[in-house]
Design an enzyme around this catalytic site. Sequence first.
Site, PDB file in Angstrom:
ATOM      1  CG  ASP A  13      -1.788  -1.241   1.291  1.00  0.00           C
ATOM      2  OD1 ASP A  13      -2.267  -1.696   0.250  1.00  0.00           O
ATOM      3  OD2 ASP A  13      -1.923  -1.788   2.399  1.00  0.00           O
ATOM      4  CE  LYS A  16       2.944  -2.573  -4.580  1.00  0.00           C
ATOM      5  NZ  LYS A  16       2.664  -2.358  -3.158  1.00  0.00           N
ATOM      6  N   GLY A  40      -4.467  -4.700  -4.278  1.00  0.00           N
ATOM      7  CA  GLY A  40      -5.471  -3.733  -4.702  1.00  0.00           C
ATOM      8  C   GLY A  40      -4.740  -2.474  -5.113  1.00  0.00           C
ATOM      9  CG  HIS A  41      -1.902  -2.151  -7.684  1.00  0.00           C
ATOM     10  ND1 HIS A  41      -0.974  -2.608  -8.578  1.00  0.00           N
ATOM     11  CD2 HIS A  41      -1.454  -2.514  -6.471  1.00  0.00           C
ATOM     12  CE1 HIS A  41      -0.018  -3.245  -7.920  1.00  0.00           C
ATOM     13  NE2 HIS A  41      -0.297  -3.211  -6.643  1.00  0.00           N
ATOM     14  CD  GLN A 221       0.662  -9.011  -2.196  1.00  0.00           C
ATOM     15  OE1 GLN A 221       1.442  -9.651  -2.857  1.00  0.00           O
ATOM     16  NE2 GLN A 221      -0.594  -8.894  -2.541  1.00  0.00           N
TER      17      GLN A 221
HETATM   18  P1  IMP Z   1      -2.650 -12.897   2.124  1.00  0.00           P
HETATM   19  O1  IMP Z   1      -1.722 -12.355   1.091  1.00  0.00           O
HETATM   20  O2  IMP Z   1      -4.092 -12.664   1.801  1.00  0.00           O
HETATM   21  O3  IMP Z   1      -2.339 -14.324   2.469  1.00  0.00           O
HETATM   22  O4  IMP Z   1      -2.399 -12.058   3.489  1.00  0.00           O
HETATM   23  C1  IMP Z   1      -1.171 -12.131   4.201  1.00  0.00           C
HETATM   24  C2  IMP Z   1      -0.804 -10.762   4.764  1.00  0.00           C
HETATM   25  O5  IMP Z   1      -0.478  -9.878   3.695  1.00  0.00           O
HETATM   26  C3  IMP Z   1      -1.921 -10.067   5.541  1.00  0.00           C
HETATM   27  O6  IMP Z   1      -1.341  -9.313   6.587  1.00  0.00           O
HETATM   28  C4  IMP Z   1      -2.529  -9.125   4.527  1.00  0.00           C
HETATM   29  O7  IMP Z   1      -3.157  -8.018   5.127  1.00  0.00           O
HETATM   30  C5  IMP Z   1      -1.283  -8.700   3.776  1.00  0.00           C
HETATM   31  N1  IMP Z   1      -1.559  -8.272   2.403  1.00  0.00           N
HETATM   32  C6  IMP Z   1      -1.848  -9.043   1.330  1.00  0.00           C
HETATM   33  N2  IMP Z   1      -2.009  -8.287   0.230  1.00  0.00           N
HETATM   34  C7  IMP Z   1      -1.781  -7.023   0.604  1.00  0.00           C
HETATM   35  C8  IMP Z   1      -1.761  -5.783  -0.106  1.00  0.00           C
HETATM   36  O8  IMP Z   1      -1.966  -5.695  -1.314  1.00  0.00           O
HETATM   37  N3  IMP Z   1      -1.470  -4.685   0.648  1.00  0.00           N
HETATM   38  C9  IMP Z   1      -1.190  -4.747   1.969  1.00  0.00           C
HETATM   39  N4  IMP Z   1      -1.206  -5.882   2.670  1.00  0.00           N
HETATM   40  C10 IMP Z   1      -1.495  -7.004   1.992  1.00  0.00           C
END
Ligand code: IMP
Length: 429
Positions: A13, A16, A40-41, A221
């Site tokens: 977040d 990007k 989520g972009h 991420q």
């Molecule tokens: P997962 O990727 O859904 O397995 O989540 C694992 C961790 O990564 C959690 O803490 C989510 O909140 C975090 N996470 C996954 N995708 C994002 C993103 O796009 N932005 C911020 N945190 C993310």
Amino acid sequence: MSTLVIIGTQWGDEGKGKVVHFLGKYADYVVRYQGGNNAGHTIIFEGKPFVLHLIPSGIVLPRKMCLIANGVVIDPESLYEEVELLKTKKINIKNRLFVSESAHIILPYHRYLDELREKSRIRIGTTRRGIGPAYADKVVRIGIRVCDFLDKEIFFSLLDNNLKEKDPLLKKLCAPKSIRQNIVRNYEKLKNFLKPLAVDTGILLEKAIRENKNVLFESAQGTLLDLDFGTYPYVTSSNPVAGGVCTGAGVGPTKIDEVIGIVKAYTTRVGGGPFPTELKGKTGEYLWERGLEYGATTGRPRRCGWFDSVIVRHSVRINGIERLALTKLDCLEGMDRLKICVAYKYKNKIIKEFPYSRHVQRDCKPVYIEMEGFKGNIHGMTKYSQLPLNARRYIEKLEELVNAKISIVSLGRTREETIIKDKYFPWIK
Ligand code: IMP
């Protein structure tokens, strides 16, 4: 040839999407190489915010080729919905969007298993999109790839084996039979949808690079959510780091020219896990309100805190970053004092490098330096020299602390709200 990797240097977040959109103008190809629809972009399209989860944000720019490479886990239902959404916005994907035939797919049972784990004692606050379980299947070699999904016979035999194996777990949450029925119901539609999109994206990329096209690799991420280099186990299940491009897109390391890190002027995190500079009081709320800090995928409020140079220095090193794009500087406007974490303290010891121990990550205390804040509306400024002196001092202190140059400063969501600080920037003519 010019290939550029865009990396998040914190917990995701960082903004990007905006930078990809900004630099994407100069790209011929925009490529996702890891993660899935957990990302989520947010991008601004025709004046309105727009969130993409799986499709590279370059799709909103005409004539760009967008690839979802082999390292991504693809939820066909989610991809289908995203394409439908693009259609309503009159964005054409034909001959512009391709997915790797060797990317693994997420099926409904992965989402159930994710949810089940999140209901247990070992929850980490995932997005519940089935990301971890899909990557786990890939690693234990029972995953289903796009090319397997497209072959009905292979697909149903793999599906039945998987459902059988997962039956005792799935039963805790739902009826495994109904999961299968749901998959069967949507199968033909999704297969016909995926078929024209599925190719060997590695070959497309090799050709693009040979033809001197500009290729932008867009990470999802951030480095601190990386499976190997993040705050394990509070991480995602892929490798967002720059090295992930090699395995996630099938591109050799000699073909990567530049890595740009995206860094927010403060720190945020969604989900559980250590966050040494987290602010729980009024200052945190101020950042949260100014930055509209809600997760783009789940809508969860993001935790906010001061800038942590320990984690960003770690990211700069792991990713080989020389240049950074600083985002959301405008959100710090109006604060009397700004704090920057320069080290951690744990049991009376000063720690300057990112610690891997979960105890140290959880219990360390940030060591801060303080700087004077800046006031006045900085929106609309287009030159670095226009920024208030204290804002420039803050930026230059960050550069010194993280060992990288800040080349771009973003002051808002739109392309126009961007300052190019460093004249050297390979793609900006
Ligand atoms: P997962 O990727 O859904 O397995 O989540 C694992 C961790 O990564 C959690 O803490 C989510 O909140 C975090 N996470 C996954 N995708 C994002 C993103 O796009 N932005 C911020 N945190 C993310």
